[in-house]
Design a protein around this motif. Structure first.
Motif, PDB file in Angstrom:
ATOM      1  N   ALA A   1      16.428  35.918  38.416  1.00  0.00           N
ATOM      2  CA  ALA A   1      16.924  35.876  39.789  1.00  0.00           C
ATOM      3  C   ALA A   1      16.996  37.325  40.244  1.00  0.00           C
ATOM      4  N   PHE A   2      16.983  37.522  41.558  1.00  0.00           N
ATOM      5  CA  PHE A   2      17.058  38.893  42.020  1.00  0.00           C
ATOM      6  C   PHE A   2      17.880  39.001  43.300  1.00  0.00           C
TER       7      PHE A   2
ATOM      8  N   ALA B   1      14.930  33.048  42.850  1.00  0.00           N
ATOM      9  CA  ALA B   1      14.775  32.951  41.401  1.00  0.00           C
ATOM     10  C   ALA B   1      13.384  32.441  41.079  1.00  0.00           C
ATOM     11  N   GLY B   2      13.003  32.557  39.817  1.00  0.00           N
ATOM     12  CA  GLY B   2      11.706  32.074  39.384  1.00  0.00           C
ATOM     13  C   GLY B   2      11.670  31.847  37.889  1.00  0.00           C
ATOM     14  N   SER B   3      10.732  31.039  37.445  1.00  0.00           N
ATOM     15  CA  SER B   3      10.542  30.751  36.020  1.00  0.00           C
ATOM     16  C   SER B   3       9.578  31.759  35.415  1.00  0.00           C
ATOM     17  N   VAL B   4       9.935  32.266  34.243  1.00  0.00           N
ATOM     18  CA  VAL B   4       9.091  33.225  33.545  1.00  0.00           C
ATOM     19  C   VAL B   4       7.925  32.483  32.890  1.00  0.00           C
TER      20      VAL B   4
ATOM     21  N   CYS C   1       8.051  38.917  36.331  1.00  0.00           N
ATOM     22  CA  CYS C   1       8.390  37.663  36.997  1.00  0.00           C
ATOM     23  C   CYS C   1       9.105  37.920  38.324  1.00  0.00           C
ATOM     24  N   VAL C   2       9.970  38.939  38.370  1.00  0.00           N
ATOM     25  CA  VAL C   2      10.632  39.301  39.631  1.00  0.00           C
ATOM     26  C   VAL C   2       9.580  39.648  40.685  1.00  0.00           C
ATOM     27  N   ILE C   3       8.604  40.470  40.294  1.00  0.00           N
ATOM     28  CA  ILE C   3       7.560  40.903  41.231  1.00  0.00           C
ATOM     29  C   ILE C   3       6.743  39.697  41.716  1.00  0.00           C
TER      30      ILE C   3
ATOM     31  N   LYS D   1      10.247  45.475  44.083  1.00  0.00           N
ATOM     32  CA  LYS D   1      10.287  46.309  42.891  1.00  0.00           C
ATOM     33  C   LYS D   1      11.671  46.148  42.259  1.00  0.00           C
ATOM     34  N   PRO D   2      11.732  45.696  40.990  1.00  0.00           N
ATOM     35  CA  PRO D   2      13.037  45.627  40.320  1.00  0.00           C
ATOM     36  C   PRO D   2      13.594  47.047  40.155  1.00  0.00           C
TER      37      PRO D   2
END
Length: 142
Positions: free
Chosen positions: A9-10, A40-43, A52-54, A66-67
């Motif tokens: 999640a970010f 959020a997203g699944s790796v 995965c964030v990107i 960009k994390p």
């Protein structure tokens, strides 16, 4: 033993860091229908949490992110699996958020807005791991 699913999640803050981007999950969501939370997203296999964030920024919000900072991690048990989530702060490098995105086969959000900690308390109480991680990181109770 239940399978472990990995997710991210970010948190994207606005310019003065007074609010952050929150998204509304779809009405047909399996675990949290219509709930507001963090993107959020699944790796995927062979993908780092940061990658995965990107990817999720592009696929879920239509922006390049960009994390920038690790926020926290936690696990929660679902009916058929254990969810392990890592959460990051991220900044938008280019683009403007837009939902839903025209990508099939993944959760797409109904709406987005700038929110604050209080907007995540309902989701956290319903089992939203991303909301729980964020609220814990800012010492806010749900």
């Amino acid at each position: 033993m239940k399978q472990i699913k990995y997710a991210i999640a970010f948190v994207i803050y606005n310019q003065d860091r007074s609010k952050f981007l929150i998204v509304q999950r779809p009405s047909n969501d399996e675990n949290l229908p219509d709930v507001w939370g963090l993107p959020a997203g699944s790796v995927k296999d062979n993908e780092t949490f940061e990658e995965c964030v990107i990817r999720s920024g592009k696929e879920k919000l239509g922006v390049v992110v960009k994390p920038t900072k690790f926020v926290g991690r936690s696990n929660i048990e679902r009916d058929s699996y254990i969810l392990h989530m890592e959460e990051f702060e991220a900044e938008i490098v280019s683009g403007e958020p837009e939902v839903p995105q025209p990508i099939q086969g993944m959760t797409q959000y109904q709406q987005w807005k700038w929110g604050e900690s209080s907007d995540l308390k309902d989701a956290a109480s319903k089992g939203s791991l991303c909301s729980q991680i964020y609220l814990t990181s800012v010492n806010d109770k749900w």
